[in-house]
Design a protein around this motif. Sequence first.
Motif, short mmCIF file in Angstrom:
data_model
loop_
_atom_site.label_atom_id
_atom_site.label_comp_id
_atom_site.label_asym_id
_atom_site.label_seq_id
_atom_site.Cartn_x
_atom_site.Cartn_y
_atom_site.Cartn_z
N PHE A 154 -2.64 10.53 -3.09
CA PHE A 154 -2.08 9.24 -2.71
C PHE A 154 -1.47 9.31 -1.31
CE2 PHE A 154 1.45 6.37 -2.10
CZ PHE A 154 0.85 5.14 -2.35
N GLN A 155 -0.77 10.39 -1.01
CA GLN A 155 -0.17 10.53 0.32
C GLN A 155 -1.22 10.44 1.42
OE1 GLN A 155 1.97 14.27 -0.61
NE2 GLN A 155 3.77 13.27 0.22
N ARG A 156 -2.36 11.11 1.20
CA ARG A 156 -3.42 11.06 2.20
C ARG A 156 -3.96 9.64 2.35
NH1 ARG A 156 -5.75 15.17 -0.79
NH2 ARG A 156 -5.19 17.25 -0.25
N ALA A 157 -4.22 8.98 1.22
CA ALA A 157 -4.75 7.61 1.27
C ALA A 157 -3.76 6.67 1.95
CB ALA A 157 -5.06 7.12 -0.14
N PHE A 158 -2.47 6.85 1.68
CA PHE A 158 -1.47 5.96 2.27
C PHE A 158 -1.34 6.19 3.76
CE2 PHE A 158 2.98 4.75 3.23
CZ PHE A 158 2.87 3.40 2.94
N GLU A 159 -1.38 7.44 4.20
CA GLU A 159 -1.26 7.70 5.63
C GLU A 159 -2.49 7.19 6.39
OE1 GLU A 159 -0.11 11.66 6.62
OE2 GLU A 159 1.70 11.60 5.36
N ARG A 160 -3.67 7.24 5.74
CA ARG A 160 -4.86 6.63 6.36
C ARG A 160 -4.67 5.12 6.49
NH1 ARG A 160 -7.87 10.42 3.20
NH2 ARG A 160 -8.20 8.83 1.58
N ALA A 161 -4.10 4.51 5.43
CA ALA A 161 -3.86 3.06 5.46
C ALA A 161 -2.88 2.69 6.57
CB ALA A 161 -3.33 2.60 4.11
N LEU A 162 -1.86 3.52 6.78
CA LEU A 162 -0.91 3.26 7.87
C LEU A 162 -1.62 3.23 9.23
CD1 LEU A 162 2.08 5.55 6.78
CD2 LEU A 162 2.03 3.05 6.73
N ARG A 163 -2.58 4.16 9.41
CA ARG A 163 -3.31 4.20 10.68
C ARG A 163 -4.25 3.00 10.81
NH1 ARG A 163 -3.40 9.75 9.29
NH2 ARG A 163 -5.49 9.59 8.41
N ARG A 164 -4.97 2.66 9.72
CA ARG A 164 -5.90 1.53 9.78
C ARG A 164 -5.16 0.23 10.07
NH1 ARG A 164 -8.15 3.58 4.69
NH2 ARG A 164 -9.94 4.91 5.12
N ALA A 165 -3.99 0.06 9.43
CA ALA A 165 -3.21 -1.17 9.60
C ALA A 165 -2.40 -1.17 10.89
CB ALA A 165 -2.29 -1.36 8.39
N GLU A 166 -2.48 -0.07 11.66
CA GLU A 166 -1.76 0.05 12.93
C GLU A 166 -0.27 -0.23 12.77
OE1 GLU A 166 -3.86 -2.51 15.62
OE2 GLU A 166 -5.48 -1.06 15.93
N VAL A 167 0.30 0.39 11.74
CA VAL A 167 1.73 0.23 11.48
C VAL A 167 2.51 1.06 12.50
CG1 VAL A 167 3.58 0.59 9.79
CG2 VAL A 167 1.30 -0.15 9.03
N PRO A 168 3.48 0.48 13.18
CA PRO A 168 4.26 1.23 14.20
C PRO A 168 5.28 2.15 13.53
CG PRO A 168 5.12 -0.99 14.01
CD PRO A 168 3.90 -0.94 13.11
N MET A 169 4.82 3.28 13.07
CA MET A 169 5.67 4.19 12.31
C MET A 169 6.66 4.93 13.21
SD MET A 169 4.99 3.96 9.11
CE MET A 169 5.83 5.44 8.53
N ALA A 170 7.83 5.22 12.64
CA ALA A 170 8.75 6.18 13.26
C ALA A 170 8.32 7.56 12.78
CB ALA A 170 10.18 5.88 12.82
N TYR A 171 8.51 8.56 13.65
CA TYR A 171 8.06 9.92 13.34
C TYR A 171 9.24 10.88 13.32
CZ TYR A 171 3.13 8.72 13.61
OH TYR A 171 1.88 8.18 13.37
N SER A 172 9.06 11.94 12.54
CA SER A 172 10.08 12.98 12.48
C SER A 172 10.09 13.77 13.78
CB SER A 172 9.80 13.92 11.31
OG SER A 172 8.56 14.58 11.49
#
Length: 260
Positions: free
Chosen positions: A23-41
């Motif tokens: 699920f983590q992999r699928a969700f992180e792919r979805a974040l990239r596809r949706a171009e979500v402006p994520m904050a990073y560690s």
Amino acid sequence: MVQRIRLRYTKRGRLRFTSHRDFQRAFERALRRAEVPMAYSAGFTPHPRVSYANAAPTGTGSEAEYLEIALAEPRDPEKLRELLDESMPTGLDIIDAVEARTSGLADRLTASVWELRLDGVELAEAERAVSVFLAAENVEVQRRTKNGMRTFDTRGAVVSLEALPAPADRPLDNACAILRLVVRHLTPAVRPDDVLSGLRAVADLAPPVPSAVTRLAQGLFDEESGTVTDPLAPDREADTAAPPTAAVAADAKAPEGPAA
């Protein structure tokens, strides 16, 4: 980080066999596809700031899984939910989103409502087993964990347990009973399969086929009502009293297009 969004998602159908890592992999792919402006560690290997809370065991379905993401730019929660849901596989559905206006989401996940479908078990047999289980002071079972064999008192974790008839769409010639239970999140955690092991130990209830297990709800257990409450409700309540974020305010002020 300028905004935190809390999401509720599901594991349905064949996707119930998805592991948490899958699920983590699928969700992180979805974040990239949706171009979500994520904050990073910070550090040498930055990764998106995503916090997962009390994921259901592999093989169990769920209508109530939760996570939180941190954004570098503000976004409207509902629009973000729609974009992420479109980018996820069917069955791993993003069904709710709120802006985090309060602290301690994980602290509000203190109990779960589970449903177990027992194919091949008559309702009367399930009711008898439930009565025996609830009458016991302790029902201990063992399960192998990564730290070796552990002993669990399943009775102490179960707040309520009842046997229900099968749904009306089930074939009449196939026995099927439904167990509905509320389980507190203790340490070590008691899982639905531990409760089934307890029913087998004290009442000799042994379904002929593996049970289909689904988490229906997860949240704070209300002692007075005996129900599990929505863990996102405090954020919704705080949101009604808070000023809109920059993203929402910008949407509200956006000029309308020319009249037709």
